[in-house]
Design an enzyme around this catalytic site. Sequence first.
Site, PDB file in Angstrom:
ATOM      1  N   ASP A 194       0.866  -1.173   0.000  1.00  0.00           N
ATOM      2  CA  ASP A 194       0.000   0.000   0.000  1.00  0.00           C
ATOM      3  C   ASP A 194       0.901   1.221   0.000  1.00  0.00           C
ATOM      4  OD1 ASP A 194      -3.018   0.514   0.068  1.00  0.00           O
ATOM      5  OD2 ASP A 194      -2.204   2.076   1.373  1.00  0.00           O
ATOM      6  N   ARG A 233       9.130   2.265  -3.253  1.00  0.00           N
ATOM      7  CA  ARG A 233       8.785   0.851  -3.441  1.00  0.00           C
ATOM      8  C   ARG A 233      10.058  -0.001  -3.507  1.00  0.00           C
ATOM      9  NH1 ARG A 233       5.511   1.803  -6.726  1.00  0.00           N
ATOM     10  NH2 ARG A 233       3.831   1.841  -5.221  1.00  0.00           N
TER      11      ARG A 233
HETATM   12  P1  ITT Z   1      -3.531  -2.308  -5.182  1.00  0.00           P
HETATM   13  O1  ITT Z   1      -4.259  -1.864  -3.940  1.00  0.00           O
HETATM   14  O2  ITT Z   1      -4.266  -3.319  -5.987  1.00  0.00           O
HETATM   15  O3  ITT Z   1      -2.114  -2.726  -4.899  1.00  0.00           O
HETATM   16  P2  ITT Z   1      -3.787   0.490  -5.880  1.00  0.00           P
HETATM   17  O4  ITT Z   1      -3.532   1.289  -7.124  1.00  0.00           O
HETATM   18  O5  ITT Z   1      -5.153   0.572  -5.248  1.00  0.00           O
HETATM   19  O6  ITT Z   1      -3.384  -1.030  -6.157  1.00  0.00           O
HETATM   20  P3  ITT Z   1      -2.800   1.762  -3.524  1.00  0.00           P
HETATM   21  O7  ITT Z   1      -4.048   1.529  -2.789  1.00  0.00           O
HETATM   22  O8  ITT Z   1      -1.499   1.505  -2.819  1.00  0.00           O
HETATM   23  O9  ITT Z   1      -2.693   0.908  -4.847  1.00  0.00           O
HETATM   24  O10 ITT Z   1      -2.894   3.244  -4.100  1.00  0.00           O
HETATM   25  C1  ITT Z   1      -1.824   4.000  -4.201  1.00  0.00           C
HETATM   26  C2  ITT Z   1      -2.029   5.064  -5.218  1.00  0.00           C
HETATM   27  O11 ITT Z   1      -0.956   5.982  -4.957  1.00  0.00           O
HETATM   28  C3  ITT Z   1      -1.822   4.564  -6.648  1.00  0.00           C
HETATM   29  O12 ITT Z   1      -3.023   4.237  -7.274  1.00  0.00           O
HETATM   30  C4  ITT Z   1      -1.126   5.758  -7.293  1.00  0.00           C
HETATM   31  O13 ITT Z   1      -2.072   6.736  -7.687  1.00  0.00           O
HETATM   32  C5  ITT Z   1      -0.314   6.322  -6.138  1.00  0.00           C
HETATM   33  N1  ITT Z   1       1.044   5.739  -6.134  1.00  0.00           N
HETATM   34  C6  ITT Z   1       1.494   4.687  -5.397  1.00  0.00           C
HETATM   35  N2  ITT Z   1       2.777   4.417  -5.691  1.00  0.00           N
HETATM   36  C7  ITT Z   1       3.129   5.287  -6.638  1.00  0.00           C
HETATM   37  C8  ITT Z   1       4.297   5.498  -7.373  1.00  0.00           C
HETATM   38  O14 ITT Z   1       5.365   4.729  -7.216  1.00  0.00           O
HETATM   39  N3  ITT Z   1       4.307   6.476  -8.265  1.00  0.00           N
HETATM   40  C9  ITT Z   1       3.230   7.250  -8.453  1.00  0.00           C
HETATM   41  N4  ITT Z   1       2.074   7.115  -7.826  1.00  0.00           N
HETATM   42  C10 ITT Z   1       2.013   6.139  -6.919  1.00  0.00           C
END
Ligand code: ITT
Length: 193
Positions: free
Chosen positions: A69, A177
């Site tokens: 997350d 990450r």
């Molecule tokens: P999962 O829960 O299925 O893993 P998700 O997209 O819902 O996928 P998150 O709940 O962790 O993932 O949401 C994090 C959001 O934050 C993601 O959709 C992006 O918009 C942003 N985000 C996360 N990591 C990022 C990164 O490395 N670069 C840019 N934006 C990022």
Amino acid sequence: MNKICFATNNKGKIAEVKSLLQNKFEIVSLQDIGCVDELPETGSTIEENSLQKAKYVFDNYKVACFADDSGLEIDALLGLPGVDSAHYAGSRDNDKNIALVLENLKPFSNKSANFKTVITYYSSNCVCAFEGLVYGKIIDKPIGNQGFGYDPIFVPNGYNVTFGEMMQTEKNIISHRAIATKKLIAFLEKNNF
Ligand code: ITT
């Protein structure tokens, strides 16, 4: 080699983490284990959501797994969008999420921000969390089409390009990450996974 499921539906995360794990572990996807569910993310913190997703997959599919997350935390916005990063503007529309961040940040001269990742590993004998943080600043307009999410508006400290302008290999050297994933790898290796 034991199988570990990466509990995510985010293709951007899969690409980054797969390239970091190389062939050290056999990673299977949610699809591979027959999971087509929307993973629950009802926690109020990144830590809680990471645990919730991993626990859901372990409880329902009985496979060792890890969930990521992540979020963008902007100092002047008191840590927002944070845990709501994926839905900040009300849906998963990336362009709208970025536009809302830029709009809300306009009145502030402090553009400092950080990305945060918490990876939770969940198996029958252990639950462990690994954190990664990367600091930087938000720029006024999106630049670059690499990566995903908020990458085009985030410039990491020590660089003058956004994550959105970096090749995946470059982002993977310094990103939140990457930091969390390297901790996961060290843990799995130490425990002879
Ligand atoms: P999962 O829960 O299925 O893993 P998700 O997209 O819902 O996928 P998150 O709940 O962790 O993932 O949401 C994090 C959001 O934050 C993601 O959709 C992006 O918009 C942003 N985000 C996360 N990591 C990022 C990164 O490395 N670069 C840019 N934006 C990022």
